[in-house]
Scaffold this motif. Structure first.
Motif, mmCIF file in Angstrom:
data_model
loop_
_atom_site.group_PDB
_atom_site.id
_atom_site.type_symbol
_atom_site.label_atom_id
_atom_site.label_comp_id
_atom_site.label_asym_id
_atom_site.label_seq_id
_atom_site.Cartn_x
_atom_site.Cartn_y
_atom_site.Cartn_z
ATOM 1 N N ALA A 26 0.859 -1.193 0.000
ATOM 2 C CA ALA A 26 0.000 0.000 0.000
ATOM 3 C C ALA A 26 0.895 1.242 0.000
ATOM 4 O O ALA A 26 1.362 1.685 1.055
ATOM 5 C CB ALA A 26 -0.909 -0.028 1.214
ATOM 6 N N ALA A 28 0.479 4.342 -0.434
ATOM 7 C CA ALA A 28 0.081 5.610 0.184
ATOM 8 C C ALA A 28 0.153 5.536 1.703
ATOM 9 O O ALA A 28 -0.224 6.479 2.394
ATOM 10 C CB ALA A 28 -1.317 6.002 -0.282
ATOM 11 N N THR A 29 0.628 4.411 2.233
ATOM 12 C CA THR A 29 0.817 4.326 3.689
ATOM 13 C C THR A 29 2.317 4.269 3.973
ATOM 14 O O THR A 29 3.094 3.769 3.156
ATOM 15 C CB THR A 29 0.182 3.046 4.282
ATOM 16 N N ARG A 30 2.689 4.746 5.119
ATOM 17 C CA ARG A 30 4.116 4.789 5.449
ATOM 18 C C ARG A 30 4.724 3.375 5.474
ATOM 19 O O ARG A 30 5.754 3.130 4.863
ATOM 20 C CB ARG A 30 4.323 5.487 6.797
ATOM 21 N N SER A 31 4.046 2.438 6.132
ATOM 22 C CA SER A 31 4.642 1.095 6.238
ATOM 23 C C SER A 31 4.722 0.420 4.870
ATOM 24 O O SER A 31 5.709 -0.243 4.551
ATOM 25 C CB SER A 31 3.862 0.244 7.241
ATOM 26 N N TYR A 33 4.907 1.885 1.878
ATOM 27 C CA TYR A 33 5.900 2.538 1.014
ATOM 28 C C TYR A 33 7.317 2.239 1.499
ATOM 29 O O TYR A 33 8.232 2.021 0.698
ATOM 30 C CB TYR A 33 5.627 4.042 0.953
ATOM 31 N N ALA A 121 -0.567 10.494 -1.287
ATOM 32 C CA ALA A 121 -0.733 10.017 0.095
ATOM 33 C C ALA A 121 -1.085 11.169 1.033
ATOM 34 O O ALA A 121 -0.573 12.277 0.886
ATOM 35 C CB ALA A 121 0.559 9.356 0.573
ATOM 36 N N GLU A 122 -1.955 10.861 1.987
ATOM 37 C CA GLU A 122 -2.295 11.886 2.989
ATOM 38 C C GLU A 122 -1.082 12.213 3.846
ATOM 39 O O GLU A 122 -0.895 13.348 4.276
ATOM 40 C CB GLU A 122 -3.409 11.358 3.890
ATOM 41 N N ASP A 123 -0.267 11.204 4.093
ATOM 42 C CA ASP A 123 0.969 11.398 4.872
ATOM 43 C C ASP A 123 1.978 12.131 3.978
ATOM 44 O O ASP A 123 2.669 11.528 3.154
ATOM 45 C CB ASP A 123 1.509 10.021 5.297
#
Ligand code: HEM
Length: 188
Positions: A26, A28-31, A33, A121-123
């Protein structure tokens, strides 16, 4: 058939497999990516080093512009990650060099598409760690590479195919090793 088309067809199944494997990260998530970057680094670092040891820059003279490990190292540093242990790379030989480069250079095409997910990504801290995926996207590196590839003698094709398949396998191995854990839904 052009050499590029030959390689594209010969590696179609492998491409589909790595595409499927990396689609499970995923981005768009930190983990997700982070796992993606670690997997690519574990494969790309030793592969680029092997190609350089075989003298890639003698054939592909714009290689210094193409190598992406500095960009990838910068992305890892940006996210506070250390460089992963390099994967074992098969014994690609000089006759297969351009076939190996075909896979690395072709991976830019998918990268452009993947970068869009990360940049959405929101992050927002992930946005600054996209040097690898957007590396020289403004330059016509792929068409230039294909022109060069298609000038090779047709009898080189079997060795090119072998090396291209070997490189795809390194990425498949990387995807497998760094695949994010599947979180099972807990039963109430
Ligand atoms: C989720 C992961 C991936 C996606 C979504 C993806 C997607 C794509 C797409 C859309 C293209 C065609 C682009 C175009 O024709 O303009 C392409 C081409 C290509 N990709 Fe990927 N890719 C992925 C991963 C990879 C990886 C890991 C590698 C190898 C390390 C790779 C190697 C290639 C190659 C060699 C081509 C060129 C095929 C040709 O000769 O036309 N891809 N990819």
């Amino acid at each position: 058939m052009s050499i590029r088309m030959d390689l594209k067809l010969a590696t179609e199944d492998r491409h589909e497999a790595v595409d499927r494997a990396f689609s499970g990260f995923a981005l768009a998530t930190r983990s997700g990516y982070e796992a993606f970057l670690l997997a690519h680094a574990a494969a790309l670092f030793p592969l680029e080093e092997r190609l350089e040891a075989l003298g890639i820059a003698n054939w592909l003279t714009d290689w210094p512009e193409r190598r992406r490990r500095d960009a990838l190292a910068a992305d890892l540093a940006q996210l506070g990650l250390s460089r992963p242990a390099p994967l074992a790379v098969p014994a690609i030989d000089i006759k297969g060099l351009a076939g190996a480069a075909y896979v690395l250079e072709g991976s830019r095409l998918g990268a452009k598409f993947l970068a869009r997910h990360v940049l959405a990504a929101e992050d927002r801290s992930l946005h600054a760690a996209t040097q690898y995926l957007t590396h020289h996207a403004e330059l016509p590196l792929w068409p230039r590479f294909v022109d060069k590839l298609d000038q090779l003698p047709p009898d080189s094709v079997p060795d090119l195919r072998t090396a291209a398949l070997q490189v795809f396998d390194v990425f498949a191995d990387a995807a497998q090793r760094y695949r994010p854990a599947v979180i099972e839904p807990t039963l109430a």
